[in-house]
Design a protein around this motif. Structure first.
Motif, PDB file in Angstrom:
ATOM      1  N   GLU A  12      14.367  46.256 -44.699  1.00 24.30           N
ATOM      2  CA  GLU A  12      14.680  47.143 -45.819  1.00 24.30           C
ATOM      3  C   GLU A  12      15.979  46.732 -46.497  1.00 24.30           C
ATOM      4  O   GLU A  12      16.122  46.829 -47.713  1.00 24.30           O
ATOM      5  N   ARG A  13      16.925  46.264 -45.690  1.00 25.33           N
ATOM      6  CA  ARG A  13      18.207  45.799 -46.222  1.00 25.33           C
ATOM      7  C   ARG A  13      18.004  44.579 -47.128  1.00 25.33           C
ATOM      8  O   ARG A  13      18.574  44.487 -48.221  1.00 25.33           O
ATOM      9  N   MET A  14      17.190  43.633 -46.673  1.00 28.11           N
ATOM     10  CA  MET A  14      16.898  42.447 -47.493  1.00 28.11           C
ATOM     11  C   MET A  14      16.161  42.833 -48.769  1.00 28.11           C
ATOM     12  O   MET A  14      16.426  42.285 -49.846  1.00 28.11           O
ATOM     13  N   ARG A  15      15.230  43.771 -48.661  1.00 25.73           N
ATOM     14  CA  ARG A  15      14.493  44.210 -49.840  1.00 25.73           C
ATOM     15  C   ARG A  15      15.439  44.827 -50.872  1.00 25.73           C
ATOM     16  O   ARG A  15      15.366  44.522 -52.064  1.00 25.73           O
ATOM     17  N   ALA A  16      16.345  45.682 -50.416  1.00 28.19           N
ATOM     18  CA  ALA A  16      17.297  46.321 -51.324  1.00 28.19           C
ATOM     19  C   ALA A  16      18.194  45.288 -51.991  1.00 28.19           C
ATOM     20  O   ALA A  16      18.480  45.378 -53.194  1.00 28.19           O
ATOM     21  N   TYR A  17      18.630  44.293 -51.223  1.00 29.31           N
ATOM     22  CA  TYR A  17      19.499  43.248 -51.775  1.00 29.31           C
ATOM     23  C   TYR A  17      18.744  42.443 -52.836  1.00 29.31           C
ATOM     24  O   TYR A  17      19.291  42.157 -53.913  1.00 29.31           O
ATOM     25  N   ALA A  18      17.502  42.070 -52.552  1.00 28.11           N
ATOM     26  CA  ALA A  18      16.712  41.281 -53.506  1.00 28.11           C
ATOM     27  C   ALA A  18      16.447  42.071 -54.776  1.00 28.11           C
ATOM     28  O   ALA A  18      16.515  41.522 -55.892  1.00 28.11           O
ATOM     29  N   GLN A  19      16.155  43.354 -54.627  1.00 27.74           N
ATOM     30  CA  GLN A  19      15.854  44.171 -55.801  1.00 27.74           C
ATOM     31  C   GLN A  19      17.069  44.385 -56.692  1.00 27.74           C
ATOM     32  O   GLN A  19      16.926  44.584 -57.901  1.00 27.74           O
ATOM     33  N   ALA A  20      18.265  44.311 -56.100  1.00 25.01           N
ATOM     34  CA  ALA A  20      19.494  44.456 -56.881  1.00 25.01           C
ATOM     35  C   ALA A  20      19.983  43.125 -57.437  1.00 25.01           C
ATOM     36  O   ALA A  20      20.925  43.089 -58.231  1.00 25.01           O
ATOM     37  N   SER A  21      19.349  42.025 -57.017  1.00 24.16           N
ATOM     38  CA  SER A  21      19.783  40.687 -57.414  1.00 24.16           C
ATOM     39  C   SER A  21      19.064  40.238 -58.684  1.00 24.16           C
ATOM     40  O   SER A  21      17.990  40.741 -59.033  1.00 24.16           O
ATOM     41  N   SER A  22      19.648  39.262 -59.348  1.00 26.93           N
ATOM     42  CA  SER A  22      19.035  38.695 -60.557  1.00 26.93           C
ATOM     43  C   SER A  22      18.360  37.363 -60.288  1.00 26.93           C
ATOM     44  O   SER A  22      18.006  36.647 -61.223  1.00 26.93           O
ATOM     45  N   GLU A  44       6.792  40.132 -49.851  1.00 31.34           N
ATOM     46  CA  GLU A  44       6.715  40.875 -48.592  1.00 31.34           C
ATOM     47  C   GLU A  44       6.500  39.934 -47.412  1.00 31.34           C
ATOM     48  O   GLU A  44       7.067  40.147 -46.331  1.00 31.34           O
ATOM     49  N   LEU A  45       5.703  38.887 -47.611  1.00 27.23           N
ATOM     50  CA  LEU A  45       5.520  37.883 -46.559  1.00 27.23           C
ATOM     51  C   LEU A  45       6.837  37.166 -46.281  1.00 27.23           C
ATOM     52  O   LEU A  45       7.186  36.910 -45.115  1.00 27.23           O
ATOM     53  N   LEU A  46       7.571  36.855 -47.344  1.00 25.51           N
ATOM     54  CA  LEU A  46       8.880  36.217 -47.183  1.00 25.51           C
ATOM     55  C   LEU A  46       9.809  37.101 -46.360  1.00 25.51           C
ATOM     56  O   LEU A  46      10.485  36.624 -45.438  1.00 25.51           O
ATOM     57  N   LEU A  47       9.844  38.396 -46.665  1.00 25.46           N
ATOM     58  CA  LEU A  47      10.706  39.310 -45.913  1.00 25.46           C
ATOM     59  C   LEU A  47      10.313  39.341 -44.444  1.00 25.46           C
ATOM     60  O   LEU A  47      11.181  39.330 -43.558  1.00 25.46           O
ATOM     61  N   ARG A  48       9.013  39.390 -44.175  1.00 25.58           N
ATOM     62  CA  ARG A  48       8.563  39.433 -42.789  1.00 25.58           C
ATOM     63  C   ARG A  48       8.977  38.175 -42.035  1.00 25.58           C
ATOM     64  O   ARG A  48       9.487  38.257 -40.903  1.00 25.58           O
ATOM     65  N   ARG A  49       8.791  37.011 -42.661  1.00 19.69           N
ATOM     66  CA  ARG A  49       9.139  35.757 -41.997  1.00 19.69           C
ATOM     67  C   ARG A  49      10.645  35.622 -41.816  1.00 19.69           C
ATOM     68  O   ARG A  49      11.114  35.146 -40.769  1.00 19.69           O
ATOM     69  N   LEU A  50      11.405  36.045 -42.818  1.00 19.08           N
ATOM     70  CA  LEU A  50      12.865  36.019 -42.688  1.00 19.08           C
ATOM     71  C   LEU A  50      13.324  36.909 -41.540  1.00 19.08           C
ATOM     72  O   LEU A  50      14.197  36.535 -40.752  1.00 19.08           O
ATOM     73  N   HIS A  51      12.733  38.099 -41.449  1.00 21.95           N
ATOM     74  CA  HIS A  51      13.158  39.033 -40.411  1.00 21.95           C
ATOM     75  C   HIS A  51      12.783  38.519 -39.028  1.00 21.95           C
ATOM     76  O   HIS A  51      13.561  38.660 -38.076  1.00 21.95           O
ATOM     77  N   GLU A  52      11.628  37.898 -38.902  1.00 20.13           N
ATOM     78  CA  GLU A  52      11.234  37.321 -37.622  1.00 20.13           C
ATOM     79  C   GLU A  52      12.183  36.195 -37.219  1.00 20.13           C
ATOM     80  O   GLU A  52      12.601  36.096 -36.057  1.00 20.13           O
ATOM     81  N   ASP A  53      12.543  35.349 -38.195  1.00 19.67           N
ATOM     82  CA  ASP A  53      13.458  34.249 -37.901  1.00 19.67           C
ATOM     83  C   ASP A  53      14.845  34.779 -37.564  1.00 19.67           C
ATOM     84  O   ASP A  53      15.493  34.303 -36.619  1.00 19.67           O
ATOM     85  N   LYS A  54      15.292  35.780 -38.298  1.00 24.30           N
ATOM     86  CA  LYS A  54      16.602  36.377 -38.028  1.00 24.30           C
ATOM     87  C   LYS A  54      16.640  36.985 -36.633  1.00 24.30           C
ATOM     88  O   LYS A  54      17.637  36.853 -35.898  1.00 24.30           O
ATOM     89  N   THR A  55      15.557  37.648 -36.213  1.00 23.92           N
ATOM     90  CA  THR A  55      15.507  38.241 -34.876  1.00 23.92           C
ATOM     91  C   THR A  55      15.620  37.171 -33.801  1.00 23.92           C
ATOM     92  O   THR A  55      16.333  37.341 -32.807  1.00 23.92           O
ATOM     93  N   ARG A  56      14.924  36.048 -33.988  1.00 22.47           N
ATOM     94  CA  ARG A  56      15.023  34.945 -33.022  1.00 22.47           C
ATOM     95  C   ARG A  56      16.449  34.405 -32.947  1.00 22.47           C
ATOM     96  O   ARG A  56      16.965  34.111 -31.861  1.00 22.47           O
ATOM     97  N   ARG A  57      17.085  34.275 -34.088  1.00 23.62           N
ATOM     98  CA  ARG A  57      18.448  33.743 -34.108  1.00 23.62           C
ATOM     99  C   ARG A  57      19.433  34.721 -33.478  1.00 23.62           C
ATOM    100  O   ARG A  57      20.358  34.320 -32.762  1.00 23.62           O
ATOM    101  N   TYR A  58      19.259  36.010 -33.744  1.00 27.37           N
ATOM    102  CA  TYR A  58      20.119  37.033 -33.139  1.00 27.37           C
ATOM    103  C   TYR A  58      19.968  37.009 -31.626  1.00 27.37           C
ATOM    104  O   TYR A  58      20.959  37.052 -30.880  1.00 27.37           O
ATOM    105  N   ASP A  59      18.725  36.921 -31.161  1.00 27.58           N
ATOM    106  CA  ASP A  59      18.453  36.840 -29.731  1.00 27.58           C
ATOM    107  C   ASP A  59      19.169  35.641 -29.116  1.00 27.58           C
ATOM    108  O   ASP A  59      19.829  35.751 -28.068  1.00 27.58           O
ATOM    109  N   ALA A  60      19.067  34.478 -29.763  1.00 23.74           N
ATOM    110  CA  ALA A  60      19.691  33.266 -29.231  1.00 23.74           C
ATOM    111  C   ALA A  60      21.209  33.392 -29.199  1.00 23.74           C
ATOM    112  O   ALA A  60      21.867  32.952 -28.238  1.00 23.74           O
ATOM    113  N   LEU A  61      21.794  33.985 -30.243  1.00 24.48           N
ATOM    114  CA  LEU A  61      23.247  34.162 -30.282  1.00 24.48           C
ATOM    115  C   LEU A  61      23.724  35.052 -29.143  1.00 24.48           C
ATOM    116  O   LEU A  61      24.724  34.747 -28.469  1.00 24.48           O
ATOM    117  N   LEU A  62      23.022  36.156 -28.900  1.00 23.74           N
ATOM    118  CA  LEU A  62      23.456  37.087 -27.858  1.00 23.74           C
ATOM    119  C   LEU A  62      23.246  36.525 -26.461  1.00 23.74           C
ATOM    120  O   LEU A  62      24.033  36.801 -25.550  1.00 23.74           O
TER     121      LEU A  62
END
Length: 264
Positions: free
Chosen positions: A56-66, A76-94
């Motif tokens: 939802e945060r990414m969606r809000a940022y994109a909608q406010a962007s030019s 929506e597919l892009l958001l899903r894939r970004l969020h999945e990748d971000k979750t994997r990266r967060y997991d690896a960092l922690l």
């Protein structure tokens, strides 16, 4: 007669640990890997935290962007894939460098468990993010500490809607007058209060993008032997079950504890 305090329900991000900088790093790494023209500074991300949920945060940022990304047919597919990748990266960092829990969290978990006061989590984050944060501290069986665990995927509406807290109360089998919530953000406090819960707030720099609603008490953290609360704070040198029971009882009366100044 006042209800007995039977459960403590905790938010996760910002409340159990100051996770937001790690989330921000993971988001930015995902944006770079996808070759997107996005990069979130600390102050930009602080403002975006007013929106609950990473996708939802990414969606809000994109909608406010030019930049036109919100107009893509596969947005929506892009958001899903970004969020999945971000979750994997967060997991690896922690898992590479576990974040410390905030002062007083482990101590209060242990005290509550010994006293038969049930623990629960009510969060908008994912189950995978929970595991990445808590397994390094409590082991693979960390869920056994909690009588209820409610994640963002378990509810129809994210905070500030009360769904996560209402679900946690249902799983616990308790009424709102038998529990206290622990939160760090405005959206979280609103969600807990909408569910009928009293709130102990422990904000971080990231959660202070907007003023916090009034809570039972606002503290820089819960305190422990290594990092005690300053003597002028309610509950000093550290918040224990006796303080929580007192504050819980006070919310039904006319004299709630003094509200301390927010940290940071």
């Amino acid at each position: 007669m006042n209800a007995i305090l039977r459960a403590l329900i905790f938010d996760v991000d910002g409340t159990l640990a100051d996770t937001e900088e790690t989330h921000r790093r993971a988001f930015n790494a995902s944006f770079a890997a996808a070759e997107l023209p996005w990069w979130w500074s600390r102050r930009v991300y602080r403002e975006l935290l007013r929106v609950a949920g990473g996708r939802e945060r990414m969606r809000a940022y994109a909608q406010a962007s030019s930049d036109g990304l919100a107009e893509r047919g596969d947005f929506e597919l892009l958001l899903r894939r970004l969020h999945e990748d971000k979750t994997r990266r967060y997991d690896a960092l922690l898992r590479a460098q576990p974040l410390p829990l905030r002062p007083g969290i482990t101590r209060l978990f242990d005290e509550a468990g010994a006293a038969g006061v049930r623990l629960a989590l009510a969060t908008t984050t994912s189950a995978a993010n929970l595991d990445a944060l808590l397994a390094p501290h409590f082991g693979a069986a960390w869920r056994e500490r909690f009588a209820a665990v409610v994640c963002g995927g378990d509810v129809a509406r994210l905070k500030p809607a009360p769904d996560a807290y209402l679900q946690a109360l249902r799983r616990l089998g308790f009424g709102a007058d038998e529990a206290l919530a622990f939160e760090d953000s405005a959206n979280g406090i609103r969600a807990a209060q909408a569910a009928g819960l009293g709130v102990v707030a422990t904000p971080t720099w990231y959660s202070l993008a907007e003023p916090l609603p009034a809570a039972l008490v606002v503290l820089p953290h819960l305190g422990d032997a290594v990092t005690p609360l300053p003597p002028e704070e309610p509950g000093a040198p550290f918040v224990d079950l006796a303080h929580l029971r007192s504050w819980h009882a006070a919310q039904a009366g006319s004299a709630p504890p003094r509200r301390a100044a927010a940290c940071c």
